[in-house]
Design a protein around this motif. Structure first.
Motif, PDB file in Angstrom:
ATOM      1  N   GLY A 222      12.219  46.598  -1.537  1.00 45.75           N
ATOM      2  CA  GLY A 222      11.771  45.176  -0.958  1.00 45.75           C
ATOM      3  C   GLY A 222      12.430  44.074  -1.396  1.00 45.75           C
ATOM      4  O   GLY A 222      12.322  43.086  -1.017  1.00 45.75           O
ATOM      5  N   TYR A 223      12.892  44.306  -2.640  1.00 46.86           N
ATOM      6  CA  TYR A 223      13.581  43.253  -3.465  1.00 46.86           C
ATOM      7  C   TYR A 223      15.032  43.083  -3.118  1.00 46.86           C
ATOM      8  O   TYR A 223      15.735  43.805  -3.117  1.00 46.86           O
ATOM      9  N   LEU A 224      15.173  41.671  -2.567  1.00 46.81           N
ATOM     10  CA  LEU A 224      16.692  41.397  -2.246  1.00 46.81           C
ATOM     11  C   LEU A 224      17.260  40.157  -2.703  1.00 46.81           C
ATOM     12  O   LEU A 224      16.508  39.266  -2.848  1.00 46.81           O
ATOM     13  N   ALA A 225      18.459  40.285  -3.426  1.00 45.93           N
ATOM     14  CA  ALA A 225      19.261  39.087  -3.940  1.00 45.93           C
ATOM     15  C   ALA A 225      20.371  38.737  -3.296  1.00 45.93           C
ATOM     16  O   ALA A 225      21.374  39.639  -2.747  1.00 45.93           O
ATOM     17  N   ALA A 226      20.865  37.178  -3.158  1.00 47.10           N
ATOM     18  CA  ALA A 226      21.983  36.744  -2.286  1.00 47.10           C
ATOM     19  C   ALA A 226      22.491  35.597  -3.305  1.00 47.10           C
ATOM     20  O   ALA A 226      21.702  34.828  -3.707  1.00 47.10           O
ATOM     21  N   GLY A 227      23.696  35.639  -3.267  1.00 39.76           N
ATOM     22  CA  GLY A 227      24.175  34.289  -4.247  1.00 39.76           C
ATOM     23  C   GLY A 227      25.315  33.559  -3.619  1.00 39.76           C
ATOM     24  O   GLY A 227      26.120  34.122  -2.880  1.00 39.76           O
ATOM     25  N   SER A 228      24.796  32.177  -3.640  1.00 37.64           N
ATOM     26  CA  SER A 228      25.672  31.290  -2.823  1.00 37.64           C
ATOM     27  C   SER A 228      26.029  30.243  -3.720  1.00 37.64           C
ATOM     28  O   SER A 228      26.462  30.700  -5.059  1.00 37.64           O
ATOM     29  N   THR A 229      26.364  28.827  -3.440  1.00 37.91           N
ATOM     30  CA  THR A 229      26.997  27.891  -4.525  1.00 37.91           C
ATOM     31  C   THR A 229      26.007  27.461  -5.383  1.00 37.91           C
ATOM     32  O   THR A 229      25.133  26.693  -5.067  1.00 37.91           O
ATOM     33  N   GLY A 230      26.077  27.976  -6.608  1.00 42.16           N
ATOM     34  CA  GLY A 230      25.294  27.437  -7.695  1.00 42.16           C
ATOM     35  C   GLY A 230      23.674  28.158  -7.869  1.00 42.16           C
ATOM     36  O   GLY A 230      22.931  27.531  -8.426  1.00 42.16           O
ATOM     37  N   ARG A 231      23.538  29.214  -6.591  1.00 43.31           N
ATOM     38  CA  ARG A 231      22.119  29.725  -6.616  1.00 43.31           C
ATOM     39  C   ARG A 231      21.836  31.065  -6.358  1.00 43.31           C
ATOM     40  O   ARG A 231      22.783  31.456  -5.550  1.00 43.31           O
ATOM     41  N   VAL A 232      21.180  31.809  -6.953  1.00 43.55           N
ATOM     42  CA  VAL A 232      20.692  33.237  -6.433  1.00 43.55           C
ATOM     43  C   VAL A 232      19.169  33.210  -6.167  1.00 43.55           C
ATOM     44  O   VAL A 232      18.467  32.796  -6.762  1.00 43.55           O
ATOM     45  N   ALA A 233      19.166  33.336  -4.611  1.00 42.82           N
ATOM     46  CA  ALA A 233      17.885  33.431  -3.966  1.00 42.82           C
ATOM     47  C   ALA A 233      17.414  34.920  -4.136  1.00 42.82           C
ATOM     48  O   ALA A 233      18.160  36.116  -3.993  1.00 42.82           O
ATOM     49  N   VAL A 234      16.041  35.142  -4.427  1.00 41.44           N
ATOM     50  CA  VAL A 234      15.369  36.626  -4.447  1.00 41.44           C
ATOM     51  C   VAL A 234      14.389  36.497  -3.722  1.00 41.44           C
ATOM     52  O   VAL A 234      13.338  35.687  -3.632  1.00 41.44           O
ATOM     53  N   TRP A 235      14.384  37.585  -2.530  1.00 42.45           N
ATOM     54  CA  TRP A 235      13.041  37.631  -1.619  1.00 42.45           C
ATOM     55  C   TRP A 235      12.649  38.983  -1.886  1.00 42.45           C
ATOM     56  O   TRP A 235      13.064  39.849  -2.214  1.00 42.45           O
ATOM     57  N   ASP A 236      11.107  39.060  -1.738  1.00 41.27           N
ATOM     58  CA  ASP A 236      10.521  40.273  -1.832  1.00 41.27           C
ATOM     59  C   ASP A 236       9.756  40.602  -0.184  1.00 41.27           C
ATOM     60  O   ASP A 236       9.127  39.863   0.134  1.00 41.27           O
ATOM     61  N   ILE A 237      10.383  41.560   0.491  1.00 44.79           N
ATOM     62  CA  ILE A 237       9.887  41.641   1.713  1.00 44.79           C
ATOM     63  C   ILE A 237       9.096  42.995   1.818  1.00 44.79           C
ATOM     64  O   ILE A 237       8.711  43.343   3.062  1.00 44.79           O
TER      65      ILE A 237
END
Length: 429
Positions: A222-237
């Motif tokens: 359920g843990y997912l990470a995505a990297g954009s401009t200057g940020r890595v966001a992590v979600w727990d679904i």
């Protein structure tokens, strides 16, 4: 024709899918359906792809069924032309082989990348050109309702040009075929103009721009990470219920002063996330701590792509802007164990083999794919079927097709496997 003549000596399998859409991703789903009969052993695999169409055109996540023989039994009895090396002649391939779209899902924006969740392959995550990350449950998308109710019309082959002195009958057949083509183009245009609302189950907020990297945790469901401009966001679904909001905010945000090139979860630790940055840094994030740790800075190149070995817990591969593949031991990240130059330009995508320790495949801006053996420090194979930069390359995880690879550029998907003799050559040296 020269390539076709020698293809049998190079490949166990080599299939090219000339897509009618731009695509940035192609990966095998972990499903295999065997169809055994008295004449041959065949199996169907599923490829996950997505469209990347311009402007306001409709985009899709797509599952493509690919049916192939699992052994060479079917080919052994066919005639092989000694000059062209074509097998069996025109039309000899059985209709049981081939590729077809199994399921489409309406997608908001172009698909920048897509991956299935290792713990539940029914869930697919995708990055979109509208800056969102989406979660799809493809088992809830009917294969008999829109957009899967109609197959895109096919267009007949164009006729041969009319020769001087053609008969009235030949002219009649020619004009009839041309009219069929015009009618097919009209029906295709109608099909292409169909639009629908995105069929995602969840929309994940938190990216501050288009996200180019996407990674599910292989050990923490359920843990997912995505990297954009200057940020890595992590979600727990993992705890998301059917009654929960359909828009999910990130659990964690890791902020950097540089665009993110790639991000990958560790295969051995449930809390570690690796990141490559455009400023030349390689960092490691701990989900238990909102801060991050820069492990090293590459002075001579920028790290573009990243892969962590599923077999060797300490092996880290980084693809450089300079065309080199850098192999590190995570316990001593300062100096590369090896750094062979495999491409002209960026090494844009990397994947470690799930079966063979030390085997790795890379895709480059130069349109080539390279299979490399880290154990012997030698290049095993070079795949040259793409004419534009390779955007994704993945190994197949099925035992029956161990060693098979999918790769794609903006217009084609290739599925291929080098002959085993190339690995034997490496082992003997």
């Amino acid at each position: 024709s020269t390539w076709r003549k020698h293809a049998r000596s190079l490949y166990q399998y080599s299939i090219l899918l000339d897509t009618i859409w731009n695509t940035r991703t192609a990966a095998f789903l972990p499903y295999l359906v065997r169809n055994q009969n008295k004449n041959m052993n065949i199996a169907t695999q599923t490829l996950l792809t997505g469209t990347h169409r311009p402007n306001e055109e409709q985009n899709y996540l797509q599952l493509i069924d690919l049916t192939l023989p699992t052994t060479s039994q079917f080919l052994d009895g066919l005639y092989i032309d000694p000059d062209s090396c074509d097998i069996g002649g025109y039309g000899s391939a059985t209709s049981q082989f081939g590729a077809s779209v199994h399921r489409r899902m309406y997608h908001d924006g172009g698909v920048m990348g897509a991956q299935y969740m290792p713990g539940n392959p029914l869930l697919i995550a995708s990055n979109s050109t509208n800056t969102n990350t989406y979660i799809f449950d493809w088992s809830t998308i009917s294969h008999t309702k829109e957009p899967n109710d109609l197959v895109r019309p096919t267009c007949p082959y164009p006729p041969h040009a009319l020769a001087d002195g053609a008969t009235d009958e030949q002219k009649q057949r020619y004009h009839k075929r041309m009219q069929e083509i015009r009618n097919a183009h009209k029906e295709q245009k109608k099909w292409d103009q169909r639009k629908g609302k995105g069929q995602h189950s969840l929309a994940l907020n938190g990216n501050n721009d288009i996200a180019y990297s996407l990674s599910w945790s292989p050990v923490k469901d359920g843990y997912l990470a995505a990297g954009s401009t200057g940020r890595v966001a992590v979600w727990d679904i993992s705890q998301t219920s059917r009654d929960a909001p359909r828009v999910v905010e990130p659990t964690l945000k890791f902020e950097f002063g540089s665009p993110i090139n790639d991000s990958k979860f560790s295969h051995c630790s449930p809390f570690m996330l690796w990141v490559t940055l455009a400023n030349g840094s390689v960092a490691r994030c701990d989900l238990r701590d909102p801060s991050s740790k820069v492990l090293m800075h590459m002075d001579n190149t920028a790290p573009i792509s990243l892969a962590l070995s599923p077999i060797n817990d300490h092996a880290v591969a980084v693809g450089g802007e300079d065309g080199c593949l850098y192999i590190y031991d995570e316990r001593a990240m300062g100096n590369a164990v090896m750094s062979p130059r495999l491409h002209d330009g960026d090494v844009g995508t990397i994947d470690w083999s799930p079966f063979r320790d030390g085997a790795i495949v890379t895709g480059g801006q130069d349109g080539f794919c390279s299979v490399y053996d880290v154990v012997s420090n030698k290049q095993v194979f070079r795949h040259a079927a793409h004419v534009t930069p390779v955007t994704d390359v993945r190994w197949c995880g099925q035992d029956a097709y161990a060693g098979m690879i999918s790769s794609c550029d903006s217009e084609t998907i290739t599925v291929w496997k080098p002959r085993d003799v190339f690995w034997e050559d490496v082992a003997s040296k």
